[in-house]
Design a protein around this motif. Structure first.
Motif, short mmCIF file in Angstrom:
data_model
loop_
_atom_site.label_atom_id
_atom_site.label_comp_id
_atom_site.label_asym_id
_atom_site.label_seq_id
_atom_site.Cartn_x
_atom_site.Cartn_y
_atom_site.Cartn_z
N GLY A 75 0.78 -1.23 0.00
CA GLY A 75 0.00 0.00 0.00
C GLY A 75 0.81 1.28 0.00
N PHE A 76 2.12 1.18 -0.23
CA PHE A 76 2.98 2.36 -0.27
C PHE A 76 3.31 2.71 -1.72
CE2 PHE A 76 7.10 4.58 -0.02
CZ PHE A 76 6.82 5.53 0.94
N PHE A 77 3.51 3.99 -1.99
CA PHE A 77 3.84 4.47 -3.32
C PHE A 77 5.08 3.77 -3.88
CE2 PHE A 77 6.66 7.44 -5.61
CZ PHE A 77 5.91 7.60 -6.77
N LEU A 78 4.98 3.28 -5.11
CA LEU A 78 6.11 2.65 -5.80
C LEU A 78 6.43 3.48 -7.04
CD1 LEU A 78 8.04 0.16 -5.91
CD2 LEU A 78 6.35 -0.89 -7.44
N PRO A 79 7.60 4.14 -7.07
CA PRO A 79 7.94 4.96 -8.24
C PRO A 79 8.22 4.09 -9.46
CG PRO A 79 9.83 4.78 -6.79
CD PRO A 79 8.69 4.11 -6.08
N THR A 80 8.22 4.72 -10.63
CA THR A 80 8.58 4.03 -11.86
C THR A 80 9.93 4.56 -12.35
OG1 THR A 80 7.53 5.67 -13.30
CG2 THR A 80 6.13 3.88 -12.47
N LEU A 138 2.33 9.49 0.59
CA LEU A 138 2.94 8.33 -0.06
C LEU A 138 2.29 7.02 0.37
CD1 LEU A 138 6.72 9.31 -0.04
CD2 LEU A 138 4.99 9.73 -1.77
N MET A 139 1.47 7.07 1.40
CA MET A 139 0.70 5.89 1.80
C MET A 139 -0.56 5.85 0.93
SD MET A 139 2.36 4.32 4.19
CE MET A 139 3.79 4.68 5.26
N GLU A 140 -0.49 5.14 -0.18
CA GLU A 140 -1.59 5.14 -1.12
C GLU A 140 -2.81 4.41 -0.57
OE1 GLU A 140 0.21 3.61 -4.70
OE2 GLU A 140 0.86 5.63 -5.29
N ASP A 141 -2.58 3.45 0.29
CA ASP A 141 -3.67 2.77 0.99
C ASP A 141 -3.68 3.29 2.42
OD1 ASP A 141 -5.36 1.07 2.36
OD2 ASP A 141 -4.56 -0.77 1.49
N PRO A 142 -4.79 3.86 2.88
CA PRO A 142 -4.84 4.38 4.25
C PRO A 142 -4.51 3.33 5.32
CG PRO A 142 -6.74 5.13 2.99
CD PRO A 142 -6.05 4.12 2.14
N ALA A 143 -4.69 2.06 4.96
CA ALA A 143 -4.40 0.98 5.91
C ALA A 143 -3.04 0.35 5.66
CB ALA A 143 -5.49 -0.08 5.83
N ALA A 144 -2.16 1.05 4.94
CA ALA A 144 -0.87 0.46 4.56
C ALA A 144 -0.07 -0.04 5.75
CB ALA A 144 -0.05 1.47 3.76
N ASP A 155 18.12 6.89 -6.32
CA ASP A 155 17.35 6.17 -5.32
C ASP A 155 15.96 5.81 -5.82
OD1 ASP A 155 19.51 6.33 -3.67
OD2 ASP A 155 18.70 7.89 -2.37
N LEU A 156 15.36 6.67 -6.65
CA LEU A 156 14.07 6.34 -7.23
C LEU A 156 14.20 5.16 -8.19
CD1 LEU A 156 12.58 9.89 -7.93
CD2 LEU A 156 11.77 8.23 -6.24
N SER A 157 15.31 5.11 -8.92
CA SER A 157 15.56 3.97 -9.81
C SER A 157 15.67 2.68 -9.00
CB SER A 157 16.84 4.18 -10.62
OG SER A 157 16.70 5.23 -11.54
N VAL A 158 16.35 2.77 -7.88
CA VAL A 158 16.48 1.61 -6.99
C VAL A 158 15.11 1.19 -6.46
CG1 VAL A 158 17.33 0.89 -4.73
CG2 VAL A 158 18.88 2.02 -6.33
N ALA A 159 14.36 2.16 -5.94
CA ALA A 159 13.06 1.86 -5.34
C ALA A 159 12.08 1.30 -6.37
CB ALA A 159 12.48 3.11 -4.68
N ALA A 160 12.20 1.74 -7.63
CA ALA A 160 11.30 1.27 -8.68
C ALA A 160 11.46 -0.23 -8.93
CB ALA A 160 11.56 2.05 -9.97
N GLN A 161 12.60 -0.78 -8.55
CA GLN A 161 12.86 -2.21 -8.78
C GLN A 161 12.36 -3.10 -7.65
OE1 GLN A 161 17.14 -2.57 -9.75
NE2 GLN A 161 16.99 -0.43 -10.39
N TYR A 162 11.91 -2.48 -6.55
CA TYR A 162 11.50 -3.27 -5.40
C TYR A 162 10.17 -3.96 -5.64
CZ TYR A 162 10.57 -4.64 -0.59
OH TYR A 162 10.33 -5.38 0.54
N ARG A 163 10.10 -5.24 -5.32
CA ARG A 163 8.86 -5.99 -5.40
C ARG A 163 8.67 -6.75 -4.09
NH1 ARG A 163 8.77 -2.95 -8.79
NH2 ARG A 163 8.26 -3.16 -11.01
#
Length: 255
Positions: free
Chosen positions: A127-132, A202-208, A174-182
Motif C-alpha cells: 500500500g505504499f507508493f512505488l515509483p517508476t 505516499l501511503m496510497e492505501d490508508p491501511a498500509a 534512489d528512485l531507480s532503486v526503489a522502482a525495482q522493489y517488489r
C-alpha cells in the motif's frame, strides 16, 4: 564498487563505551545529515551511526547505485564489516526502512544474528507508493514539481538551488532503486516496530501500515503522529523515546 570503512557510516567510529549499536538508514536522496539531532536525543549507552550512500555528502564524488541488488549487496557487506559483539538495531525512514528491512531478511536467510529491533518509519511493504523508472528520469523542473506535490522531500530543499543540485542526482538514483522493489511477502524473525505520519501522501492505501503485523512474530505495534511524510522531523524526540524504550527492554531481556 566495494564497501569502504569510514565512508558508509557517520560518525565513522561508534562510541567504544556504548553497550548498543544503532544503524540509521535515511530516505531517498539524502544521507546521514537527516539524523544529525539523534545523538543528542538518545541515551549514552546507544551508539548511533547513520548510513551515507555513494553520491551524497562526503561521498558526492562516488558513483551512485541505480540497481537494487547491487546496492543491497554492498550495504550488506558494509554492515557486516562494521558489526562487533555488541547488540545492534536498525531504524530506517522511507527507502531507508525498505533497505533495513531487506538487510534483516538477508541476515535471517544467511543464519547471521539479526538486529535486536528494527524500526520502520514512513514505509510499508504493502500500500505504499512505488515509483517508476520513467519518474526517476523526469526533467528536473517536472521532478521538482512532482516531489513537491508528493511531499517526498523536506520543504526547505525546494527553493534552494544549491541543495537541489546536490539532491536531484542522488534522488534519481534512489528512485531507480526503489522502482525495482517488489514485495514477496517475506518477514523477519526479529522484533519490529513501525512509525508514520497520519497525513503521509505516499501511503496510497490508508491501511498500509496494517501490513506490518504479519511480517514479524514479534511486532511491537505502530505509532502515528501528526504530519505528512516528514513527520519525523517534528516528532524525532517522541520517536527516539519510544524506539529506545523498546530497544532497552529487548536487549535487557536477551542479556
Amino acid at each position: 564498487m566495494t564497501a569502504t570503512r569510514g565512508h558508509w557510516f557517520q560518525p565513522v567510529e561508534p562510541s567504544p563505551t556504548a553497550e548498543i549499536r544503532l544503524f540509521l538508514f535515511p530516505h531517498a536522496g539524502s544521507g546521514a545529515i537527516i539524523y544529525r539531532d539523534w545523538a543528542a536525543l538518545l541515551s549514552d549507552d546507544i551508539a548511533a551511526q547513520a548510513v551515507t550512500l555513494p553520491g551524497r555528502h562526503d561521498r558526492r564524488e562516488e558513483e551512485t547505485f541505480t540497481d537494487w541488488d547491487y546496492l543491497l549487496d554492498a550495504l550488506y557487506d558494509a554492515v557486516l564489516d562494521e558489526l562487533d559483539d555488541r547488540p545492534f538495531a536498525f531504524f530506517g525512514h522511507c527507502l531507508g526502512a525498505q533497505l533495513a528491512f531487506r538487510l534483516a531478511i538477508r541476515m535471517d536467510q544467511d543464519g547471521i544474528d539479526t538486529p535486536a529491533l528494527i524500526g520502520m518509519s514512513g514505509w510499508a511493504p504493502e500500500g505504499f507508493f512505488l515509483p517508476t523508472e520513467e519518474q526517476a528520469q523526469m526533467p528536473e523542473a517536472e521532478m521538482i514539481g512532482w516531489i513537491k506535490k508528493l511531499g517526498s522531500f523536506p520543504a526547505a530543499v525546494y527553493d534552494n538551488p544549491e541543495m537541489l543540485a546536490l539532491v536531484i542526482p542522488a534522488l534519481r538514483a534512489d528512485l531507480s532503486v526503489a522502482a525495482q522493489y517488489r514485495d514477496d511477502g517475506v518477514g523477519v524473525s526479529c522484533p519490529l516496530v513501525s512509525y508514520g505520519g497520519r497525513s503521509d501522501p505516499l501511503m496510497e492505501d490508508p491501511a498500509a501500515m496494517s501490513s506490518w503485523p504479519c511480517r514479524s512474530p514479534q511486532y511491537l505495534g505502530h505509532s502515528d503522529y501528526s504530519g505528512g511524510h516528514f513527520y519525523i522531523d517534528t516528532h524525532a524526540a517522541a520517536v527516539t523515546s519510544d524506539f529506545s524504550r523498546h530497544l532497552h527492554r529487548l536487549v535487557e531481556r536477551n542479556s
